[in-house]
Design a protein around this motif. Structure first.
Motif, short mmCIF file in Angstrom:
data_model
loop_
_atom_site.label_atom_id
_atom_site.label_comp_id
_atom_site.label_asym_id
_atom_site.label_seq_id
_atom_site.Cartn_x
_atom_site.Cartn_y
_atom_site.Cartn_z
N ILE A 61 0.84 -1.20 0.00
CA ILE A 61 0.00 0.00 0.00
C ILE A 61 0.88 1.25 0.00
N GLU A 62 1.89 1.27 0.84
CA GLU A 62 2.80 2.43 0.89
C GLU A 62 3.41 2.70 -0.49
N ASN A 67 3.20 5.86 -5.85
CA ASN A 67 3.05 5.84 -7.30
C ASN A 67 1.75 6.47 -7.78
N GLN A 68 0.72 6.41 -6.97
CA GLN A 68 -0.61 6.83 -7.37
C GLN A 68 -1.25 7.69 -6.27
N PRO A 69 -0.69 8.86 -5.98
CA PRO A 69 -1.17 9.62 -4.82
C PRO A 69 -2.51 10.34 -5.02
N MET A 70 -3.01 10.40 -6.23
CA MET A 70 -4.24 11.15 -6.47
C MET A 70 -5.50 10.30 -6.27
N ASP A 71 -5.41 9.02 -6.48
CA ASP A 71 -6.56 8.13 -6.30
C ASP A 71 -6.20 7.11 -5.22
N LEU A 72 -6.41 7.52 -3.98
CA LEU A 72 -6.00 6.69 -2.85
C LEU A 72 -6.70 5.34 -2.83
N GLU A 73 -7.99 5.35 -3.06
CA GLU A 73 -8.72 4.09 -2.99
C GLU A 73 -8.24 3.11 -4.07
N GLN A 74 -8.01 3.61 -5.28
CA GLN A 74 -7.52 2.72 -6.34
C GLN A 74 -6.13 2.20 -6.00
N ALA A 75 -5.32 3.01 -5.37
CA ALA A 75 -3.98 2.56 -4.96
C ALA A 75 -4.09 1.43 -3.95
N VAL A 76 -5.02 1.54 -3.02
CA VAL A 76 -5.22 0.50 -2.01
C VAL A 76 -5.76 -0.78 -2.66
N VAL A 77 -6.70 -0.63 -3.57
CA VAL A 77 -7.25 -1.79 -4.28
C VAL A 77 -6.15 -2.49 -5.07
N THR A 78 -5.35 -1.73 -5.77
CA THR A 78 -4.24 -2.30 -6.55
C THR A 78 -3.25 -3.00 -5.64
N ALA A 79 -2.95 -2.40 -4.50
CA ALA A 79 -2.02 -3.01 -3.55
C ALA A 79 -2.57 -4.33 -3.03
N TRP A 80 -3.86 -4.37 -2.71
CA TRP A 80 -4.47 -5.61 -2.22
C TRP A 80 -4.35 -6.70 -3.30
N GLN A 81 -4.67 -6.34 -4.53
CA GLN A 81 -4.63 -7.32 -5.62
C GLN A 81 -3.21 -7.81 -5.87
N ALA A 122 -9.25 1.15 4.85
CA ALA A 122 -10.06 2.37 4.84
C ALA A 122 -9.23 3.60 5.17
N VAL A 123 -8.38 3.51 6.17
CA VAL A 123 -7.57 4.66 6.57
C VAL A 123 -6.60 5.04 5.46
N MET A 124 -5.94 4.04 4.88
CA MET A 124 -4.96 4.33 3.83
C MET A 124 -5.63 4.84 2.56
N ALA A 125 -6.88 4.47 2.34
CA ALA A 125 -7.62 4.96 1.18
C ALA A 125 -8.23 6.34 1.44
N GLY A 126 -8.08 6.83 2.66
CA GLY A 126 -8.62 8.15 2.99
C GLY A 126 -10.13 8.15 3.17
N ARG A 127 -10.71 6.99 3.44
CA ARG A 127 -12.16 6.87 3.55
C ARG A 127 -12.66 6.88 4.99
N ALA A 128 -11.74 6.80 5.94
CA ALA A 128 -12.15 6.78 7.35
C ALA A 128 -10.94 7.15 8.21
#
Length: 176
Positions: A61-62, A67-81, A122-128
């Motif tokens: 995730i870090e 690499n993708q600081p503008m879309d946090l949620e997509q970065a987290v999803v990509t990291a999980w995958q 959630a925290v890393m995606a900026g959603r909570a």
């Protein structure tokens, strides 16, 4: 834990992960050499695998956020995958024992681990925020579901055919 036992534990855990990645059946590879001597029970081994997953996911995730600081949620999803791609056997074991724990202690441990992972997502995606664990866990579960929906596990990679060598070319010329 001595330095020698620490290294032995790491070696056994790497062997367990390799076996899990090969088998991909979702069950703990308790038959791997050294497991019985290194891990006192199934929950200890599962905890070590869960920690390996969480550590790899956090690091991934870090990197994705850099690499993708503008879309946090997509970065987290990509990291999980990507983490699931790197540790497919571990992911299948974690999923299996989250859904079908062996006992109440394992059920509690897996529920706590899942909630902590969801808060991280959630925290890393900026959603909570980390201060509201209940809503962060719900939001993280949604993010994990999104990652899973777009993820195609256990991709089979085909190797390109090897280039014919000199002997193959000579044989082909002689056969023609």
């Amino acid at each position: 834990m001595t330095w020698k036992s620490f290294h032995r534990r790491g070696e056994v855990l790497r062997t367990v992960i390799a076996a899990a990645d090969t088998r991909r059946d979702g069950t703990l590879p308790l038959d791997v050499d050294g497991v019985a001597e290194t891990f006192p029970d199934a929950l200890s081994l599962l905890g070590a695998l869960q920690l390996r997953w969480h550590t790899r996911l956090s690091g991934r995730i870090e990197r994705e956020l850099m690499n993708q600081p503008m879309d946090l949620e997509q970065a987290v999803v990509t990291a999980w995958q990507q983490t699931a791609e790197e540790l497919p056997g571990v992911r299948s074991i974690v999923d299996h024992y989250r859904d079908q724990p062996l006992d109440e202690g394992m059920a509690v441990a897996m529920a706590k681990a899942a909630a902590k992972e969801h808060v991280l997502l959630a925290v890393m995606a900026g959603r909570a925020g980390a201060h509201d664990e209940a809503s962060a866990a719900r939001e993280g579960a949604r993010i994990e579901a999104s990652a899973r929906a777009k993820y195609r596990p256990f991709r089979q990679f085909t190797q390109p055919a090897p280039e014919p060598g000199i002997l193959d070319r000579i044989r082909a010329a002689l056969a023609a």
